[in-house]
Design a protein around this motif. Structure first.
Motif, short mmCIF file in Angstrom:
data_model
loop_
_atom_site.label_atom_id
_atom_site.label_comp_id
_atom_site.label_asym_id
_atom_site.label_seq_id
_atom_site.Cartn_x
_atom_site.Cartn_y
_atom_site.Cartn_z
N ALA A 1 -29.02 3.45 -30.75
CA ALA A 1 -28.90 2.68 -31.98
C ALA A 1 -27.64 3.03 -32.76
CB ALA A 1 -30.14 2.92 -32.85
N SER A 2 -27.28 4.30 -32.76
CA SER A 2 -26.12 4.71 -33.54
C SER A 2 -24.81 4.16 -33.00
CB SER A 2 -26.07 6.25 -33.58
OG SER A 2 -24.96 6.70 -34.32
N LEU A 3 -24.78 3.88 -31.69
CA LEU A 3 -23.53 3.42 -31.07
C LEU A 3 -23.57 1.94 -30.69
CD1 LEU A 3 -22.91 6.50 -28.74
CD2 LEU A 3 -21.72 5.96 -30.87
N LYS A 4 -24.47 1.18 -31.29
CA LYS A 4 -24.61 -0.23 -30.90
C LYS A 4 -23.38 -1.05 -31.22
CE LYS A 4 -26.91 -1.51 -35.24
NZ LYS A 4 -28.13 -2.08 -35.84
N ASN A 5 -22.58 -0.63 -32.21
CA ASN A 5 -21.36 -1.35 -32.54
C ASN A 5 -20.14 -0.82 -31.78
OD1 ASN A 5 -22.68 -2.99 -34.45
ND2 ASN A 5 -22.42 -1.45 -36.05
N ASP A 6 -20.36 0.16 -30.91
CA ASP A 6 -19.25 0.75 -30.16
C ASP A 6 -19.35 0.47 -28.66
OD1 ASP A 6 -17.89 2.40 -32.33
OD2 ASP A 6 -19.93 3.17 -32.46
N VAL A 7 -20.53 0.70 -28.09
CA VAL A 7 -20.71 0.60 -26.64
C VAL A 7 -22.12 0.09 -26.36
CG1 VAL A 7 -20.78 1.88 -24.46
CG2 VAL A 7 -19.11 2.51 -26.20
N ARG A 8 -22.25 -0.72 -25.32
CA ARG A 8 -23.58 -1.12 -24.87
C ARG A 8 -24.15 0.01 -24.01
NH1 ARG A 8 -24.32 -4.92 -21.50
NH2 ARG A 8 -26.31 -5.66 -22.33
N ILE A 9 -25.36 0.46 -24.36
CA ILE A 9 -26.01 1.58 -23.67
C ILE A 9 -27.40 1.15 -23.24
CG2 ILE A 9 -26.72 3.99 -23.83
CD1 ILE A 9 -24.69 4.40 -26.02
N VAL A 10 -27.75 1.44 -22.00
CA VAL A 10 -29.08 1.15 -21.47
C VAL A 10 -29.67 2.44 -20.91
CG1 VAL A 10 -28.56 -1.26 -20.95
CG2 VAL A 10 -28.13 0.50 -19.22
N LYS A 11 -30.98 2.47 -20.79
CA LYS A 11 -31.65 3.68 -20.31
C LYS A 11 -31.60 3.83 -18.80
CE LYS A 11 -34.74 4.23 -24.27
NZ LYS A 11 -36.13 4.44 -24.74
N THR A 12 -31.65 2.72 -18.05
CA THR A 12 -31.59 2.78 -16.59
C THR A 12 -30.81 1.58 -16.07
OG1 THR A 12 -33.65 1.53 -16.32
CG2 THR A 12 -33.83 3.94 -16.42
N ARG B 1 -15.07 9.46 -30.58
CA ARG B 1 -15.56 10.77 -30.15
C ARG B 1 -16.28 11.47 -31.30
NH1 ARG B 1 -10.31 13.11 -26.77
NH2 ARG B 1 -11.16 12.83 -24.67
N CYS B 2 -15.73 11.39 -32.49
CA CYS B 2 -16.36 12.03 -33.64
C CYS B 2 -17.70 11.40 -33.97
CB CYS B 2 -15.43 11.97 -34.87
SG CYS B 2 -13.95 12.98 -34.73
N ARG B 3 -17.77 10.07 -33.90
CA ARG B 3 -19.04 9.41 -34.20
C ARG B 3 -20.12 9.78 -33.19
NH1 ARG B 3 -15.45 5.17 -35.35
NH2 ARG B 3 -15.91 4.02 -33.45
N VAL B 4 -19.71 9.97 -31.94
CA VAL B 4 -20.68 10.37 -30.92
C VAL B 4 -21.15 11.79 -31.17
CG1 VAL B 4 -21.05 10.74 -28.45
CG2 VAL B 4 -19.64 8.82 -29.21
N ALA B 5 -20.21 12.72 -31.35
CA ALA B 5 -20.56 14.14 -31.45
C ALA B 5 -21.28 14.48 -32.74
CB ALA B 5 -19.29 14.99 -31.33
N PHE B 6 -20.87 13.89 -33.84
CA PHE B 6 -21.37 14.32 -35.15
C PHE B 6 -22.42 13.40 -35.75
CE2 PHE B 6 -16.70 15.74 -35.32
CZ PHE B 6 -16.98 16.88 -34.60
N HIS B 7 -22.68 12.25 -35.11
CA HIS B 7 -23.66 11.31 -35.65
C HIS B 7 -24.66 10.84 -34.59
CE1 HIS B 7 -21.54 10.97 -39.52
NE2 HIS B 7 -20.42 10.95 -38.82
N ALA B 8 -24.17 10.42 -33.42
CA ALA B 8 -25.06 9.83 -32.42
C ALA B 8 -25.85 10.89 -31.65
CB ALA B 8 -24.26 8.97 -31.45
N LEU B 9 -25.22 12.02 -31.33
CA LEU B 9 -25.89 13.06 -30.54
C LEU B 9 -26.77 13.91 -31.46
CD1 LEU B 9 -23.29 14.33 -27.90
CD2 LEU B 9 -25.44 13.12 -27.50
N GLN B 10 -27.94 13.40 -31.77
CA GLN B 10 -28.91 14.13 -32.57
C GLN B 10 -29.96 14.74 -31.64
OE1 GLN B 10 -28.66 14.54 -35.88
NE2 GLN B 10 -26.77 13.31 -35.91
N PHE B 11 -30.33 15.99 -31.90
CA PHE B 11 -31.35 16.63 -31.07
C PHE B 11 -32.69 15.94 -31.25
CE2 PHE B 11 -28.37 20.19 -32.12
CZ PHE B 11 -27.82 20.30 -30.85
N ARG B 12 -33.52 16.07 -30.24
CA ARG B 12 -34.85 15.45 -30.35
C ARG B 12 -35.61 16.04 -31.53
NH1 ARG B 12 -38.81 18.81 -27.43
NH2 ARG B 12 -37.75 20.18 -25.92
#
Length: 636
Positions: free
Chosen positions: A161-172, A239-250
């Protein structure tokens, strides 16, 4: 006459014995009544349970007399986090060039850095990213069946959800492509961390368009060069948005990590987070198989760090949080540091075993330990080897074999005594590697919230990202004014050479020079050194100026350092308005604070005592079987 002389000797001996006994009793009594004032060797058992917890939302106020050691760095208060796009930045199109799936090898730092590069590459190639597969947390490694590979450490839904405006991501992958992947029909690449954007455009993009699926094997701690051209600033901010916002621990990790921080802060005392950085692969890169050999003694931060902190003025009862799930060499390396700072704690000091078990989830039982002693040689075999030993003089035969104990069978030293090659990891080893990801995540949360962070063996020249550098980068991004040491290790080593013979009682001028260097490492000098040494290896270690903006300094603010006037943009107006509101509330909260005169007085008294004392005594190898796609997402 002789009898009289002998009787006098007996009386003298008796009196001496009585006096000795009395003296011994007095000394034992003094020891008993004064022992209560001594600092205990470890404070871990006293800090483990029933700790007071700070009230939620309450703001910690550091006393004025401690601000010289614990307060914010005034010169960096104008820097604010700002990773939003600053140019025309379209959302990803529905029609992508294909799918990218990836297998990520390595520990916590390598995983975090590699995922950030993967998202950046997917944006560059207009590709759809499949959730990366973390190889250390596959279900085949013995983790709980309730977790997938990625979700063992991070929150999948938040990531997407955090990267929906940057990259399309799917689970499989889609169903029609899963079978083809199992048959290894898609091209697979093994890019290095130094790969350039042109490599992906020229080499990978054509094959991606042709086959619609491309696999990446990431074992180098990343897959794209750290420093990009100025025209690609938006990819650095991604890269900053991924590391500091999107990559949240469970969620479970975040809750327990926050709980540890609350318990630490509930002690009403600031704390230092310290990561030694003594990883096996890192030390092996420098040829330090035996930690205490002369060539590696200068690389061991545990022998230096305590003296540096004492030189800065931190007291012996300061709480030091030890981060890092792996310290190669064990607890013996921490003896010098623990001798100077008794309150040396880690995550096990602030959470119960049950809390850690709940974090792991239900895990399957492990098979029994497969370790077996090598078969012994018969007398005939020994005699035959002796006959084939060559012409005399022959060396003496080896001494009789001694038994191999259980503690020698585990870890690095276990296989060295038995074979020339490292054996395959046991199921227990594989599970332990997965657990270390969780312990590193807890340490990451606590280190970010620390009042002070001190790096250990980082920027080692290996080219791999390291834990300390990632912490330093995120602390710089989120709150640049937080006290984060950025020392130049070469300067520190040269300084210690001058007091090698009197290390624990250095002269006063040495203390002053070390204190001056460490104070400079907070500001412009530390910035320059970090930018030169750390950023070329990992952009996330120093995301400046691409992911920062500068607030205009107020009349009362300190002068902005020269290095902060070069490249970073000024913050947008909406940020300035929010900052003014926050600043006014902070000013109201701090009206009654005492001046820093107490700090200066305490600081001067400490240095005067140090001067008096000084004058008085002043004389991996990583081998991967990745030719076949044998490890992949169990859900595919």
């Amino acid at each position: 006459m002789v009898l009289l002389f002998k009787s006098r000797i007996k009386w003298i001996v008796l009196v001496v014995l009585m006096l000795s006994t009395g003296s011994l009793i007095v000394h034992l009594s003094i020891t008993k009544f004064s022992a209560t004032n001594l600092i205990q060797y470890t404070a871990v058992p006293a800090l483990s349970f029933d700790l007071p917890t700070a009230s939620p939302g309450s703001k910690r106020v550091i006393p004025a007399r401690n601000k010289k050691l614990w307060g914010p760095v005034k010169a960096l208060e104008s820097l604010q986090p700002y990773a939003n796009p600053r140019t025309i930045y379209p959302v990803p199109s529905e029609k992508s060039n294909g799918y990218i799936y990836a297998k990520v090898y390595g520990g916590f730092s390598n995983i975090r850095s590699s995922i950030c590069d993967l998202v950046t590459i997917s944006r560059l190639l207009n590709a759809t990213l499949v959730i990366p597969e973390i190889q250390d947390s596959l279900r085949s490694k013995g983790i709980s069946s309730k977790f997938k590979s990625f979700s063992y450490l991070y929150d999948e839904d938040q990531f997407i959800a955090s990267l929906k405006n940057d990259v399309r991501i799917v689970k499989t992958l889609p169903e029609n492509l899963k079978a083809a992947r199992k048959r290894n029909e898609f091209p697979v690449f093994k890019p290095k961390s130094s790969a350039t954007p042109s490599f992906y455009i020229k080499e990978i993009l054509p094959k991606l368009k042709k086959s619609k699926v491309v696999g990446l094997i990431l074992a180098d701690g990343g897959c794209m060069q750290s420093v990009l051209p100025p025209s690609m600033g938006e990819f650095q901010r991604l890269r900053c948005r991924v590391a500091f916002h999107a990559l949240q621990f469970r969620q479970e990790l975040q809750v327990l990590g926050r709980r540890i921080v609350d318990r630490l802060q509930g002690l009403d005392q600031p704390y230092i987070a310290y990561h030694p950085g003594l990883m096996r692969d890192t030390l092996a890169h420098h040829g330090c198989a035996e930690l205490f050999q002369a060539s590696c003694s200068s690389k061991l931060p545990c022998h230096l760090v305590g003296l540096l902190l004492r030189a800065m003025g931190y007291r012996a009862n300061t709480i030091i949080y030890m981060a890092g799930s792996e310290t190669f060499g064990g607890q013996r390396l921490l003896i010098p540091l623990r001798a100077m700072f008794a309150n040396l704690v880690d995550y096990t000091s602030f959470c119960s075993k049950q809390e850690l078990i709940d974090l792991l989830g239900p895990e399957p039982l492990l098979p029994p330990n497969p370790f077996k002693l090598p078969p012994g040689k018969s007398d005939e075999q020994l005699k035959e080897e002796w006959k084939r030993a060559g012409p005399r003089p022959r060396p003496l035969p080896p001494p009789p074999e001694r038994p191999i104990y259980q503690h020698e069978k585990e870890g690095w030293y276990g296989w060295i005594t038995e074979t020339d090659t490292e054996p395959d990891p046991s199921p227990a080893d594989l599970r332990m590697q997965a657990h270390r990801l969780l312990w590193d995540a807890l340490d990451y949360i606590v280190s970010l919230e620390a009042d002070v962070f001190f790096p250990g063996f980082n920027n080692d020249g290996s080219g791999w990202p390291d834990f300390s550098s990632l912490i330093m980068g995120q602390r710089l991004y989120e709150k640049a004014s937080s006290r984060t040491f950025r020392p130049d290790r070469k300067t520190i080593q040269e300084s210690f050479k001058s007091i090698r013979d009197d290390m624990y009682h250095p002269k006063f001028n040495w203390t002053i020079s070390i204190r001056e260097h460490l104070n400079k490492s907070f500001g412009e000098d530390g910035f320059a050194w970090q930018s030169l040494k750390s950023k070329p290896a990992s952009f996330l270690s120093h995301p400046f100026p691409e992911c920062s903006c500068r607030m205009p300094p107020s009349a009362a603010a300190a002068e902005v350092p020269t290095i902060l006037k070069k490249d970073e943009d000024e913050c947008p107006k909406w940020m300035m308005q929010n900052n003014n509101q926050d600043g006014s509330s902070e000013a109201v909260a701090g009206e009654g604070a005492a001046s820093n005169e107490d700090t200066e007085l305490e600081y001067e008294n400490e240095t005067k005592e140090a001067q008096d004392d000084s004058d008085a005594s002043s004389k991996s190898s990583l081998t991967l079987a990745i030719n076949q796609d044998d490890e992949w997402d169990p859900n595919d």
